[in-house]
Scaffold this motif. Structure first.
Motif, PDB file in Angstrom:
ATOM      1  N   ASP A 146       0.785  -1.245   0.000  1.00  0.00           N
ATOM      2  CA  ASP A 146       0.000   0.000   0.000  1.00  0.00           C
ATOM      3  C   ASP A 146       0.815   1.292   0.000  1.00  0.00           C
ATOM      4  O   ASP A 146       0.501   2.209  -0.763  1.00  0.00           O
ATOM      5  N   PRO A 147       1.842   1.418   0.851  1.00  0.00           N
ATOM      6  CA  PRO A 147       2.568   2.694   0.853  1.00  0.00           C
ATOM      7  C   PRO A 147       3.131   3.030  -0.536  1.00  0.00           C
ATOM      8  O   PRO A 147       3.192   4.194  -0.938  1.00  0.00           O
ATOM      9  N   ILE A 148       3.512   2.007  -1.270  1.00  0.00           N
ATOM     10  CA  ILE A 148       4.071   2.244  -2.610  1.00  0.00           C
ATOM     11  C   ILE A 148       2.941   2.500  -3.608  1.00  0.00           C
ATOM     12  O   ILE A 148       3.024   3.415  -4.440  1.00  0.00           O
ATOM     13  N   LEU A 149       1.870   1.725  -3.494  1.00  0.00           N
ATOM     14  CA  LEU A 149       0.723   1.923  -4.405  1.00  0.00           C
ATOM     15  C   LEU A 149       0.186   3.348  -4.277  1.00  0.00           C
ATOM     16  O   LEU A 149      -0.154   4.002  -5.276  1.00  0.00           O
ATOM     17  N   GLN A 150       0.142   3.811  -3.036  1.00  0.00           N
ATOM     18  CA  GLN A 150      -0.352   5.163  -2.782  1.00  0.00           C
ATOM     19  C   GLN A 150       0.537   6.209  -3.493  1.00  0.00           C
ATOM     20  O   GLN A 150       0.048   7.122  -4.162  1.00  0.00           O
ATOM     21  N   ALA A 151       1.843   6.018  -3.372  1.00  0.00           N
ATOM     22  CA  ALA A 151       2.783   6.961  -4.003  1.00  0.00           C
ATOM     23  C   ALA A 151       2.635   6.924  -5.529  1.00  0.00           C
ATOM     24  O   ALA A 151       2.658   7.963  -6.195  1.00  0.00           O
ATOM     25  N   LEU A 152       2.444   5.730  -6.076  1.00  0.00           N
ATOM     26  CA  LEU A 152       2.319   5.598  -7.534  1.00  0.00           C
ATOM     27  C   LEU A 152       1.058   6.284  -8.029  1.00  0.00           C
ATOM     28  O   LEU A 152       1.048   6.930  -9.088  1.00  0.00           O
ATOM     29  N   GLN A 153       0.023   6.151  -7.226  1.00  0.00           N
ATOM     30  CA  GLN A 153      -1.233   6.803  -7.587  1.00  0.00           C
ATOM     31  C   GLN A 153      -1.016   8.319  -7.642  1.00  0.00           C
ATOM     32  O   GLN A 153      -1.455   8.983  -8.574  1.00  0.00           O
ATOM     33  N   GLU A 154      -0.294   8.830  -6.659  1.00  0.00           N
ATOM     34  CA  GLU A 154      -0.038  10.273  -6.637  1.00  0.00           C
ATOM     35  C   GLU A 154       0.877  10.711  -7.777  1.00  0.00           C
ATOM     36  O   GLU A 154       0.838  11.847  -8.217  1.00  0.00           O
ATOM     37  N   GLU A 155       1.709   9.789  -8.245  1.00  0.00           N
ATOM     38  CA  GLU A 155       2.564  10.097  -9.400  1.00  0.00           C
ATOM     39  C   GLU A 155       1.764  10.063 -10.704  1.00  0.00           C
ATOM     40  O   GLU A 155       2.263  10.460 -11.748  1.00  0.00           O
ATOM     41  N   GLY A 156       0.554   9.531 -10.606  1.00  0.00           N
ATOM     42  CA  GLY A 156      -0.291   9.458 -11.803  1.00  0.00           C
ATOM     43  C   GLY A 156      -0.016   8.233 -12.659  1.00  0.00           C
ATOM     44  O   GLY A 156      -0.412   8.167 -13.821  1.00  0.00           O
ATOM     45  N   TYR A 157       0.678   7.238 -12.112  1.00  0.00           N
ATOM     46  CA  TYR A 157       0.941   6.011 -12.859  1.00  0.00           C
ATOM     47  C   TYR A 157      -0.287   5.106 -12.711  1.00  0.00           C
ATOM     48  O   TYR A 157      -0.642   4.741 -11.595  1.00  0.00           O
ATOM     49  N   THR A 158      -0.887   4.732 -13.809  1.00  0.00           N
ATOM     50  CA  THR A 158      -2.064   3.883 -13.697  1.00  0.00           C
ATOM     51  C   THR A 158      -1.722   2.400 -13.870  1.00  0.00           C
ATOM     52  O   THR A 158      -2.315   1.550 -13.225  1.00  0.00           O
ATOM     53  N   SER A 159      -0.784   2.110 -14.780  1.00  0.00           N
ATOM     54  CA  SER A 159      -0.431   0.698 -14.959  1.00  0.00           C
ATOM     55  C   SER A 159       1.072   0.584 -15.206  1.00  0.00           C
ATOM     56  O   SER A 159       1.709   1.539 -15.670  1.00  0.00           O
ATOM     57  N   PRO A 160       1.612  -0.587 -14.898  1.00  0.00           N
ATOM     58  CA  PRO A 160       3.059  -0.760 -15.077  1.00  0.00           C
ATOM     59  C   PRO A 160       3.466  -0.793 -16.551  1.00  0.00           C
ATOM     60  O   PRO A 160       2.677  -1.242 -17.396  1.00  0.00           O
ATOM     61  N   THR A 161       4.657  -0.344 -16.843  1.00  0.00           N
ATOM     62  CA  THR A 161       5.193  -0.453 -18.202  1.00  0.00           C
ATOM     63  C   THR A 161       5.696  -1.900 -18.371  1.00  0.00           C
ATOM     64  O   THR A 161       5.852  -2.620 -17.376  1.00  0.00           O
ATOM     65  N   PRO A 162       5.967  -2.331 -19.613  1.00  0.00           N
ATOM     66  CA  PRO A 162       6.397  -3.726 -19.807  1.00  0.00           C
ATOM     67  C   PRO A 162       7.612  -4.120 -18.957  1.00  0.00           C
ATOM     68  O   PRO A 162       7.621  -5.205 -18.362  1.00  0.00           O
ATOM     69  N   ILE A 163       8.589  -3.239 -18.855  1.00  0.00           N
ATOM     70  CA  ILE A 163       9.774  -3.647 -18.059  1.00  0.00           C
ATOM     71  C   ILE A 163       9.394  -3.781 -16.589  1.00  0.00           C
ATOM     72  O   ILE A 163       9.911  -4.645 -15.883  1.00  0.00           O
ATOM     73  N   GLN A 164       8.456  -2.949 -16.150  1.00  0.00           N
ATOM     74  CA  GLN A 164       8.026  -3.045 -14.747  1.00  0.00           C
ATOM     75  C   GLN A 164       7.276  -4.357 -14.514  1.00  0.00           C
ATOM     76  O   GLN A 164       7.497  -5.044 -13.518  1.00  0.00           O
ATOM     77  N   GLU A 165       6.407  -4.688 -15.456  1.00  0.00           N
ATOM     78  CA  GLU A 165       5.656  -5.938 -15.340  1.00  0.00           C
ATOM     79  C   GLU A 165       6.585  -7.135 -15.246  1.00  0.00           C
ATOM     80  O   GLU A 165       6.360  -8.064 -14.475  1.00  0.00           O
ATOM     81  N   GLN A 166       7.644  -7.071 -16.045  1.00  0.00           N
ATOM     82  CA  GLN A 166       8.543  -8.226 -16.108  1.00  0.00           C
ATOM     83  C   GLN A 166       9.566  -8.253 -14.983  1.00  0.00           C
ATOM     84  O   GLN A 166       9.957  -9.328 -14.524  1.00  0.00           O
ATOM     85  N   ALA A 167      10.019  -7.068 -14.575  1.00  0.00           N
ATOM     86  CA  ALA A 167      11.130  -7.044 -13.613  1.00  0.00           C
ATOM     87  C   ALA A 167      10.677  -7.071 -12.161  1.00  0.00           C
ATOM     88  O   ALA A 167      11.362  -7.631 -11.311  1.00  0.00           O
ATOM     89  N   ILE A 168       9.525  -6.464 -11.863  1.00  0.00           N
ATOM     90  CA  ILE A 168       9.148  -6.321 -10.451  1.00  0.00           C
ATOM     91  C   ILE A 168       8.994  -7.680  -9.733  1.00  0.00           C
ATOM     92  O   ILE A 168       9.580  -7.872  -8.664  1.00  0.00           O
ATOM     93  N   PRO A 169       8.267  -8.666 -10.317  1.00  0.00           N
ATOM     94  CA  PRO A 169       8.123  -9.931  -9.570  1.00  0.00           C
ATOM     95  C   PRO A 169       9.457 -10.613  -9.238  1.00  0.00           C
ATOM     96  O   PRO A 169       9.699 -10.928  -8.074  1.00  0.00           O
ATOM     97  N   PRO A 170      10.363 -10.801 -10.211  1.00  0.00           N
ATOM     98  CA  PRO A 170      11.612 -11.471  -9.817  1.00  0.00           C
ATOM     99  C   PRO A 170      12.460 -10.643  -8.847  1.00  0.00           C
ATOM    100  O   PRO A 170      13.113 -11.206  -7.978  1.00  0.00           O
ATOM    101  N   VAL A 171      12.441  -9.329  -8.983  1.00  0.00           N
ATOM    102  CA  VAL A 171      13.261  -8.526  -8.059  1.00  0.00           C
ATOM    103  C   VAL A 171      12.678  -8.609  -6.650  1.00  0.00           C
ATOM    104  O   VAL A 171      13.405  -8.750  -5.666  1.00  0.00           O
ATOM    105  N   LEU A 172      11.351  -8.595  -6.546  1.00  0.00           N
ATOM    106  CA  LEU A 172      10.707  -8.769  -5.241  1.00  0.00           C
ATOM    107  C   LEU A 172      11.064 -10.121  -4.633  1.00  0.00           C
ATOM    108  O   LEU A 172      11.192 -10.275  -3.434  1.00  0.00           O
TER     109      LEU A 172
END
Ligand code: AMP
Length: 446
Positions: A10-36
């Motif tokens: 949530d703390p990150i989702l909240q910040a992303l919402q305030e940044e105006g990001y609605t959906s992840p870009t392809p690199i985010q979709e692919q990189a976030i799960p393995p990095v997590l």
């Protein structure tokens, strides 16, 4: 896909919402799960793809979830990036994305006094964003230690190589514990970077977006055949019109960038130059003016322009064509961002015809010649099927200097490859985004 489907907290989702990001870009979709998940990652992506968030978001989340540093004030993550501008931009992103976490960060880079940077580190930071030179400097003075680093991120590895930082990078890596998570990002994968990757990454997940050989579809491109002597006149002609509101202008040399900015200013076109010889404060000021629409033209060298991120930049103008075709792709990728229409205009004199041919070969596109301009020179393009140009051919002085317009181009130059190897040119062209994972046993380490 949404960010919450990527299991961001949530703390990150909240910040992303305030940044105006609605959906992840392809690199985010692919990189976030393995990095997590704690995996190592090899990311083939250039600036503009959203790669900063791709590594910063999962990094912030892992640190947040791990709780306070142990020992207190230990630096737990290091992000190494080649330029001050990129370091500052990464710092800004971390600040924005991490605003609802307690993760602290700071940015260190050369060209400014070290005292405030050292004070920040003494107070304790979880994430250190650094350029290699200043980092080594501080390490050599015993002012910081990397022995508690858990995550190491090497950003723009190919630029590190281009800028001669690779030895410094290796020296830094030698000081980081081997038991760590490592992420390496590079827009291209020359052999030296492949070698580095295999020596520092362990069973990495491989993600790749927007291959360097495919120029963004939204970017319209044109080439202007013009003698070297008339290039600045042509630039003034184009910038005087209303069609171009704001342009990032590339010059191969620092001196050239200064001269262009000066000449533009003289005829009432607001312009500034940025390059490595300018003080950091001057560069930041010029960039801010440009972002605030107070400048019509920002004239930059490739290195200074690295990471410049202006969302609604409509025009990139190449006063000189780069001798590395990949650099052309990087340059024009500065426009056409975030769904905006972009236009890349390139000036080409007769000595640059081989570069144009290399660019068209790499991008597998024919760039139309704009003949409706007052300084048009009647050159012929070199056939794309020919061999690669040598560095020698590339540095041949202009046969046209001071001469009349419309000479024919030289042909039949010696054509042996002098370029660094790039094994991706043909295989990845136009493939868009994909996710190839390395084979083997991944994820067993953590
Ligand atoms: P980067 O490739 O990290 O330099 O990011 C390029 C630009 O895209 C930056 O201006 C980011 O703020 C923006 N950006 C990154 N991720 C997203 C996203 N998911 N949605 C919208 N904009 C984004």
């Amino acid at each position: 896909m949404t960010f919450s489907e990527l299991n961001l907290i949530d703390p990150i989702l909240q910040a992303l919402q305030e940044e105006g990001y609605t959906s992840p870009t392809p690199i985010q979709e692919q990189a976030i799960p393995p990095v997590l998940n704690g995996d190592d990652l090899l990311g083939c992506a250039q600036t503009g793809t959203g790669k900063t968030a791709a590594f910063s978001l999962p990094l912030l989340q892992r640190l947040h979830e791990a709780g306070p540093a142990h020992p207190a004030k230990a630096i737990r993550a290091l992000i190494l990036t080649p330029t001050r501008e990129l370091a500052l931009q990464i710092g800004d992103s971390i600040k924005a994305y991490g605003r609802y976490t307690k993760i602290r960060h700071t940015v260190v880079f050369g060209g400014v006094g070290q005292v405030p940077q050292v004070e920040q580190i003494r107070r304790g930071v979880d994430i250190l964003v650094a350029t290699p030179g200043r980092l080594l400097d501080l390490m050599n003075q015993g002012l910081l230690s990397l022995k508690h680093i858990e995550t190491f991120i090497l950003d723009e590895a190919d630029r590190m190589l281009d800028m001669g930082f690779i030895h410094d990078v290796r020296k830094v890596i030698a000081q980081i514990p081997a038991n760590r998570q490592t992420l390496l990002f590079s827009a291209t994968m020359p052999q030296e970077i492949q070698k580095l990757s295999s020596s520092i990454l362990r069973e990495p997940v491989y993600v790749e977006v927007t291959p360097v050989s495919s120029t963004a579809e939204k970017i319209a491109q044109k080439v202007f055949f013009v003698e070297k002597t008339y290039k600045r006149a042509l630039l003034k002609h184009l910038l005087k019109g209303d069609e171009i509101q704001r342009a990032l202008v590339f010059s191969r040399t620092k001196h050239g960038a200064d001269r262009i900015a000066k000449e533009l200013s003289k005829v009432g076109i607001s312009a500034q130059s940025i390059h490595g010889d300018k003080a950091q404060s001057t560069r930041v000021k010029a960039l801010t003016q440009f972002k605030n629409n107070e400048l019509k033209a920002l004239v930059a060298t490739d290195i200074a322009a690295r990471g410049i991120d202006v969302d609604d930049l409509t025009h990139v103008i190449n006063v000189d064509l780069p001798n590395e075709p990949e650099t052309y792709v990087h340059r024009i990728g500065r426009t056409g961002r975030a769904g905006a229409e972009g236009m890349a205009l390139s000036f080409c004199d007769d000595t640059e015809l081989p570069y144009l041919r290399d660019i068209e070969r790499l991008t597998k596109q024919t760039i139309p010649v704009e003949e409706e301009q007052p300084y048009h020179a009647d050159y012929q393009k070199l056939p794309i099927g020919g061999g690669k140009s040598t560095d020698k051919a590339r540095s041949t002085p202009s046969a046209n200097r001071g001469g009349g317009q419309g000479r024919s181009p030289r042909t039949g130059q010696s054509q042996n490859s002098g370029r660094r190897p790039d094994n991706r040119q043909a295989s990845t062209q136009g493939s868009g985004s994909n996710d190839r994972r390395s084979s083997g046993n991944r994820g067993g380490r953590r």
